[in-house]
Design an enzyme around this catalytic site. Structure first.
Site, short mmCIF file in Angstrom:
data_model
loop_
_atom_site.label_atom_id
_atom_site.label_comp_id
_atom_site.label_asym_id
_atom_site.label_seq_id
_atom_site.Cartn_x
_atom_site.Cartn_y
_atom_site.Cartn_z
N ARG A 1 -11.33 7.44 -7.00
CA ARG A 1 -11.44 7.86 -5.75
C ARG A 1 -10.09 8.87 -5.44
NH1 ARG A 1 -13.08 1.99 -3.23
NH2 ARG A 1 -14.87 1.45 -4.71
N ARG B 1 -3.53 1.47 -3.82
CA ARG B 1 -4.32 2.44 -3.52
C ARG B 1 -4.19 3.49 -4.54
NH1 ARG B 1 -7.45 2.62 1.43
NH2 ARG B 1 -5.83 1.08 2.49
N GLU C 1 -7.74 -7.05 1.07
CA GLU C 1 -8.79 -7.03 0.62
C GLU C 1 -8.74 -7.06 -1.21
OE1 GLU C 1 -12.59 -3.90 -0.31
OE2 GLU C 1 -11.43 -3.59 1.33
N SER D 1 -15.23 -6.68 -1.83
CA SER D 1 -16.31 -6.56 -0.60
C SER D 1 -17.81 -6.92 -1.08
CB SER D 1 -16.29 -5.03 -0.38
OG SER D 1 -15.24 -4.87 0.97
N ARG E 1 -5.96 -4.87 -7.93
CA ARG E 1 -5.43 -5.92 -6.86
C ARG E 1 -5.21 -7.23 -7.60
NH1 ARG E 1 -7.55 -3.42 -1.26
NH2 ARG E 1 -6.83 -1.25 -1.75
#
Length: 425
Positions: free
Chosen positions: A260, A275, A347, A350, A388
């Site tokens: 990303r 990130r 987070e 999801s 994460r």
């Protein structure tokens, strides 16, 4: 993607859904575009009918040996007019489809309304937050002190938002992937898949990343895209197909690198591994019937939560509000793991039900015996984001001497290692 016929028949409901997303009413504009498209299609059909009539008259005149020059000229004119009308109709159709393709999915009725993440609602919490007799550190301070997490070397060869993991931390990342996949395939009845990490435009359009979010992705010079998540190739397994209803639900899991650009993340999480441009993730995707997708969302979320339970990492689960809901989702649960170094939940997964939104974009359908094909429902969720998860282990299992205990569940896949320390002991 939406069915324009449904929008015409349910304009107010559609606009209420868009309003919950914070958007102005859309139905009138879409219906207007559709009426223009249909009008131009009708004109093309009428011109064709007129041309067919004239062609028959030309044939009749020629059969009589009479001059048909004027009619032949008219036939030529109508042929050109029909071609122009068809071009205009196709252009109108493209405008309609392009406009609809940039509109997000309608939120489910039980999704809480709100402008942003502040309106998310906590559903449940699990686990006890660890108590320390020292000030807990963040993962990057722990990893760098261990000498096993190197951001400077990664920056020299690749730039910001990359990391080099080595030794026991590299081993732990690999062990986490194996642990998650084994759990999902052996106990949760998911089928492991090893999909491509490069996909074409159609695959990304099907899952909703294109055209709106192209700036968040990396594209190769030959037009392929690096996947932002294994959701893309896994969901596209059924693209353009009609599957038998008795083969559903289909539940997939894959471990892939994800890429990303983080174009909208300037200034956010600039330190550490939260990130990254490249990260590893185990992704779950389910293809189901409309009747079972809500149940499958709960099941998928439980599968993701079970990973954290086995690792004894405290977490909470929230349902996202309309203002925080992803583009393709109609309902999403976020699972947030506790990070002591940040003193907050972050987070880590999801899990989303996209209804038939993606299926319409990729033309993925199922068929009951004796019935017409229907669009499948698609679901996706992280099971989990491996980087994460590693972060959460470092922060929750850190020790006063700078070492990190290895969770019991990971020790069998890490050669029985009980702790990671700077001296390698």
């Amino acid at each position: 993607m939406f069915d324009i016929k449904w929008i015409r028949d349910n304009a107010q409901e559609f606009d209420r859904g868009m309003a919950r997303r914070g958007l102005d009413p859309q139905s009138a504009g879409l219906i207007g575009l559709d009426e223009k498209r249909r009008q131009l299609q009708t004109e093309a059909q009428e011109i064709q009918a007129e041309r067919n009539k004239l062609s028959k008259e030309v044939g009749a005149l020629k059969a009589k040996g009479e001059d048909a020059g004027d009619l032949i000229a008219k036939v030529s004119e109508t042929k050109n007019a029909e071609a122009e009308a068809e071009i205009e109709a196709k252009a109108a159709e493209i405008v309609l489809e392009t406009t609809m393709a940039e509109l997000p999915n309608l939120p489910a009725a039980d999704v809480p309304d709100g402008a942003d993440e502040a309106a998310n609602e906590e559903i449940r919490t699990w686990g006890d937050k660890p108590a320390f007799d020292f000030t807990p550190k963040e993962h990057f301070d722990i990893g760098e002190a261990l000498g096993l997490m190197d951001f400077e070397t990664a920056a020299r060869m690749s730039g910001a938002r990359f990391v080099v993991l080595s030794g026991a931390l590299a081993h732990m990342e690999r062990a986490l992937a194996n642990f998650m996949l084994d759990l999902h395939t052996e106990e949760h009845d998911l089928t492991e898949v090893n999909p491509p990490a490069l996909v074409n435009d159609a695959a990304l359009f099907g899952t909703g990343q294109l055209p709106k979010f192209g700036g968040d992705l990396f594209r190769t010079e030959d037009g392929l895209w690096l996947i932002p998540t294994a959701e893309v190739p896994l969901t596209n397994i059924v693209a353009g197909t009609i599957v038998e209803a008795d083969t559903l639900p289909r539940r997939y899991a894959a471990m892939t690198w994800c890429f990303r650009s983080e174009a909208g993340a300037a200034g956010k999480d600039t330190r550490g591994m939260i990130r990254q441009h490249q990260f590893t993730k185990v992704e779950m995707v389910t293809i189901s019937t409309p009747e079972t997708s809500s149940e499958e969302l709960e099941r998928m979320t439980n599968c993701a939560e079970e990973v954290l339970k086995r690792l004894n990492l405290p977490y909470r689960t929230v349902v996202l509000s309309t203002g925080d809901l992803g583009f393709a989702a109609l309902k999403t649960y976020d699972i947030e793991v506790w990070l002591p170094g940040q003193d907050r939940y972050r987070e880590i997964s999801s899990c989303s039900n996209c209804g038939d939104f993606q299926a319409r974009r990729m033309n993925a359908r199922f068929k009951e015996k004796g019935a017409k094909p229907q669009f499948v429902h698609t679901l996706n969720g992280s099971g989990l984001a491996i980087g994460r998860t590693l972060i959460a282990i470092l922060e929750n299992y850190q020790q006063a001497d700078g070492s990190v205990a290895v969770p019991d569940a990971l020790r069998p896949t890490m050669g029985g290692l009980e702790a990671i320390s700077a001296d390698g002991a």
